[in-house]
Motif scaffolding. Structure first.
Motif, PDB file in Angstrom:
ATOM      1  N   PRO A   2      -4.535 -54.050 -31.608  1.00  0.00           N
ATOM      2  CA  PRO A   2      -3.067 -54.055 -31.610  1.00  0.00           C
ATOM      3  C   PRO A   2      -2.477 -54.139 -33.009  1.00  0.00           C
ATOM      4  O   PRO A   2      -1.421 -53.581 -33.280  1.00  0.00           O
ATOM      5  CB  PRO A   2      -2.702 -55.288 -30.782  1.00  0.00           C
ATOM      6  CG  PRO A   2      -3.894 -55.565 -29.939  1.00  0.00           C
ATOM      7  CD  PRO A   2      -5.075 -55.107 -30.744  1.00  0.00           C
ATOM      8  N   LYS A   6       0.163 -51.463 -34.722  1.00  0.00           N
ATOM      9  CA  LYS A   6       1.400 -51.919 -35.357  1.00  0.00           C
ATOM     10  C   LYS A   6       1.495 -51.383 -36.783  1.00  0.00           C
ATOM     11  O   LYS A   6       2.554 -50.908 -37.204  1.00  0.00           O
ATOM     12  CB  LYS A   6       1.436 -53.452 -35.356  1.00  0.00           C
ATOM     13  CG  LYS A   6       2.637 -54.046 -36.046  1.00  0.00           C
ATOM     14  CD  LYS A   6       2.554 -55.565 -36.010  1.00  0.00           C
ATOM     15  CE  LYS A   6       3.149 -56.121 -37.270  1.00  0.00           C
ATOM     16  NZ  LYS A   6       2.924 -57.538 -37.425  1.00  0.00           N
ATOM     17  N   ASP A   7       0.380 -51.438 -37.547  1.00  0.00           N
ATOM     18  CA  ASP A   7       0.366 -50.924 -38.917  1.00  0.00           C
ATOM     19  C   ASP A   7       0.660 -49.426 -38.953  1.00  0.00           C
ATOM     20  O   ASP A   7       1.428 -48.956 -39.797  1.00  0.00           O
ATOM     21  CB  ASP A   7      -0.979 -51.203 -39.585  1.00  0.00           C
ATOM     22  CG  ASP A   7      -1.206 -52.691 -39.839  1.00  0.00           C
ATOM     23  OD1 ASP A   7      -0.216 -53.459 -39.801  1.00  0.00           O
ATOM     24  OD2 ASP A   7      -2.369 -53.068 -40.064  1.00  0.00           O
ATOM     25  N   ILE A  10       4.337 -48.839 -38.318  1.00  0.00           N
ATOM     26  CA  ILE A  10       5.148 -49.168 -39.491  1.00  0.00           C
ATOM     27  C   ILE A  10       5.082 -48.046 -40.523  1.00  0.00           C
ATOM     28  O   ILE A  10       6.106 -47.638 -41.075  1.00  0.00           O
ATOM     29  CB  ILE A  10       4.699 -50.515 -40.101  1.00  0.00           C
ATOM     30  CG1 ILE A  10       5.079 -51.668 -39.166  1.00  0.00           C
ATOM     31  CG2 ILE A  10       5.295 -50.730 -41.491  1.00  0.00           C
ATOM     32  CD1 ILE A  10       4.481 -53.000 -39.539  1.00  0.00           C
TER      33      ILE A  10
END
Length: 89
Positions: A2, A6-7, A10
């Motif tokens: 996860p 998320k990275d 972004i």
């Protein structure tokens, strides 16, 4: 895993924001181009990323300026060159 998702989200969001801002500042079809040949070495190397704005007029060109334009035979290819001479017609 996860954290990696998320990275990635972004980074993708950041790229979209930067592209949107540059597209707004430089209202061209695409503000980004990638150098695909070595004809501009050492100034530009293969795979360098160019951020291009519409200068609007050829009247302001000077010897030494780097220009980007669509190939005269069609718009399927973009050419990057340095102005080496200006001739009055």
């Amino acid at each position: 895993m996860p954290g990696a998702i998320k990275d990635i989200a972004i980074v993708v969001t950041g790229v979209i924001i930067v592209w949107g801002v540059l597209h707004f500042i430089f209202p061209t079809g695409s503000p980004f181009y990638i150098v695909s040949s070595g004809s501009m070495i050492p100034t530009l190397n293969v795979n360098d990323i160019l951020v291009v704005g519409d200068a609007g007029s050829f009247n302001d060109l000077q010897v030494g300026d780097v220009i980007v334009f669509h190939r005269p035979a069609g718009e399927d290819r973009v050419i990057v060159h340095r102005v080496s001479e200006i001739q009055a017609d």
